[in-house]
Design an enzyme around this catalytic site. Structure first.
Site, PDB file in Angstrom:
ATOM      1  N   LEU A   1       0.822  -1.202   0.000  1.00 45.73           N
ATOM      2  CA  LEU A   1       0.000   0.000   0.000  1.00 45.73           C
ATOM      3  C   LEU A   1       0.864   1.264   0.000  1.00 45.73           C
ATOM      4  O   LEU A   1       0.684   2.158  -0.825  1.00 45.73           O
ATOM      5  CB  LEU A   1      -0.917   0.002   1.225  1.00 45.73           C
ATOM      6  CG  LEU A   1      -1.668   1.301   1.549  1.00 45.73           C
ATOM      7  CD1 LEU A   1      -2.640   1.643   0.429  1.00 45.73           C
ATOM      8  CD2 LEU A   1      -2.406   1.188   2.884  1.00 45.73           C
TER       9      LEU A   1
ATOM     10  N   ALA B   1       2.821   8.508  -0.498  1.00 40.27           N
ATOM     11  CA  ALA B   1       1.522   8.097   0.044  1.00 40.27           C
ATOM     12  C   ALA B   1       1.737   7.167   1.229  1.00 40.27           C
ATOM     13  O   ALA B   1       1.714   5.947   1.091  1.00 40.27           O
ATOM     14  CB  ALA B   1       0.685   7.411  -1.032  1.00 40.27           C
TER      15      ALA B   1
ATOM     16  N   THR C   1       6.370  -5.022   3.922  1.00 40.36           N
ATOM     17  CA  THR C   1       6.835  -6.152   4.724  1.00 40.36           C
ATOM     18  C   THR C   1       6.762  -7.459   3.943  1.00 40.36           C
ATOM     19  O   THR C   1       5.853  -7.667   3.149  1.00 40.36           O
ATOM     20  CB  THR C   1       5.981  -6.274   5.996  1.00 40.36           C
ATOM     21  OG1 THR C   1       6.011  -5.030   6.701  1.00 40.36           O
ATOM     22  CG2 THR C   1       6.508  -7.365   6.918  1.00 40.36           C
TER      23      THR C   1
ATOM     24  N   GLU D   1       0.832   0.333  10.098  1.00 37.22           N
ATOM     25  CA  GLU D   1      -0.603   0.044  10.111  1.00 37.22           C
ATOM     26  C   GLU D   1      -1.425   1.165  10.746  1.00 37.22           C
ATOM     27  O   GLU D   1      -2.391   0.935  11.476  1.00 37.22           O
ATOM     28  CB  GLU D   1      -0.863  -1.312  10.781  1.00 37.22           C
ATOM     29  CG  GLU D   1      -0.182  -2.436  10.019  1.00 37.22           C
ATOM     30  CD  GLU D   1      -0.488  -3.822  10.543  1.00 37.22           C
ATOM     31  OE1 GLU D   1      -1.652  -4.079  10.882  1.00 37.22           O
ATOM     32  OE2 GLU D   1       0.433  -4.646  10.580  1.00 37.22           O
TER      33      GLU D   1
END
Length: 379
Positions: A125, A130, A158, A363
């Site tokens: 992501l 970003a 990861t 996260e």
């Protein structure tokens, strides 16, 4: 305390605890120095079905619940934050999008081997521009006949290199912002897909983290996950899952740091008596234990909310914020209790303190979690 865990959950906790004590603890310090990826641990986790705990049996998993996954990650994190993070990225971030929105064909091809531990998953992501602003994704996916052409890059991903399957996000309609993002499956070795540099990190040295590059990378049209332009809500849902898992990691690491601090305080003698008998140290230990118990109670509650199908986005953000900050604080105090020895790599608490910092960033940073929480509170 059992926290009213079921017999099956207690059994899983026991298996994970034995694995952590017997196979992780003896070599964790050495592996932290070498930075090598812990393939032997991964193989054992696959044998124990830890890589597919909460995946239904029909898709190769153990068919257990989120709380079961939490107690396993918690026990592993007491000895290795790196392995706990690898499992989190594989299960919560990698497998769950497939379970949530994957077609039956995608589940059979990708989810089943992942749940069995035959292949590792990764979730892409974050990009150079970003991070917390996930909607600022620049990677694009353009449909050309029966193929999607992917161009762009990812960073701080990861399980890079070790993973066989990558779930990535890309803009399919750049004019729509967040509503123009879709999710895709990309296999390792696909032409145009390259793994970039591996980051040299402060901690979690056995977790492979780094860059991904896509240069006219062509993937089949059917590798789209879910509906077109619906990737943003899908990865938000995945992040809710991930925030529970990384909180389990935080609770486990904090408990590991406390256990080591207690043992050291009982053994270290100053002014003719163990330092545990000094109120300053005893009060530190009391506060550490209290904070951990609060976080663990919240962790199990939010995991149960998820298992019961209740909305838990706000609670997951609260949990992640509290547990990650708590873990950093506990590890800092564990180092303080060790004094000068705590600053030495000969003692595990030094590694725990380095590893803990990632918890307040990955996260969803602490600041982003506060945005999520305040958004619900003010709604």
């Amino acid at each position: 305390m059992s926290y009213f865990l079921t017999e099956e959950q207690e059994l899983m906790r026991g298996i994970a605890r034995e694995f952590a004590k017997c196979e992780i603890a003896p070599v964790a310090k050495q592996l932290d120095v070498t930075g090598e990826f812990p393939w032997d641990w991964i193989k054992k986790c696959a044998e124990l079905n830890f890589l597919g705990v909460s995946i239904p049996e029909e898709y190769g998993g153990a068919g257990a619940d989120c709380l079961s996954e939490c107690v396993i990650i918690e026990e592993i994190a007491k000895e290795s934050g790196s392995l706990a993070l690898i499992i989190d990225a594989h299960t919560s971030l990698g497998c769950m999008p497939l379970l949530f929105e994957g077609t039956e064909e995608q589940k059979q091809k990708y989810l089943v081997p992942a749940a069995k531990g035959e292949k590792l998953m990764s979730f892409g992501l974050t990009e150079p521009g970003a991070g917390s602003d996930a909607g600022g994704t620049k990677t694009t996916a353009v449909l050309d006949g029966d193929e999607w052409v992917i161009n762009g890059s990812k960073c701080w991903i990861t399980n890079i290199g070790a993973a066989d399957t990558y779930i990535i996000t890309a803009k399919t309609d750049p004019e729509k912002g967040n509503r123009g993002i879709s999710a895709f499956i990309i296999e390792k070795g696909t032409p145009g897909f390259e793994v970039g540099k591996f980051e040299k990190k402060m901690g979690l040295n056995n977790s492979a983290t780094g860059e991904l590059f896509f240069r006219n990378c062509r993937i089949p049209k059917e590798n789209l996950i879910g509906k077109l332009n619906k990737g943003f809500p899908l990865f938000l849902k995945g992040l809710d899952e991930g925030r529970i898992a990384i909180s389990a990691m935080a609770v486990g690491m904090a408990q590991g740091a406390l256990d080591r601090a207690v043992a050291y305080a009982k053994e270290r003698v100053q002014f003719g008596r163990p330092i545990s008998q000094f109120q300053a140290i005893a009060f530190y230990l009391a506060e550490m234990a209290m904070q951990i118990e609060v976080a663990r109670t919240m962790l199990y509650r939010v995991a149960k909310m998820r298992d019961e199908g209740l909305p838990y986005t706000k609670e997951a953000a609260m949990l992640k914020l509290f547990s990650s900050e708590m873990c950093c604080w506990v590890c800092d105090k564990a180092v303080q209790i060790h004094g000068g020895n705590g600053y030495s790599r000969e003692f595990d608490v030094e590694r725990f303190m380095r590893d803990a910092k990632l918890l307040t960033i990955g996260e969803g940073t602490s600041e982003v979690c506060k945005l999520v929480i305040s958004g619900h509170v003010l709604a």
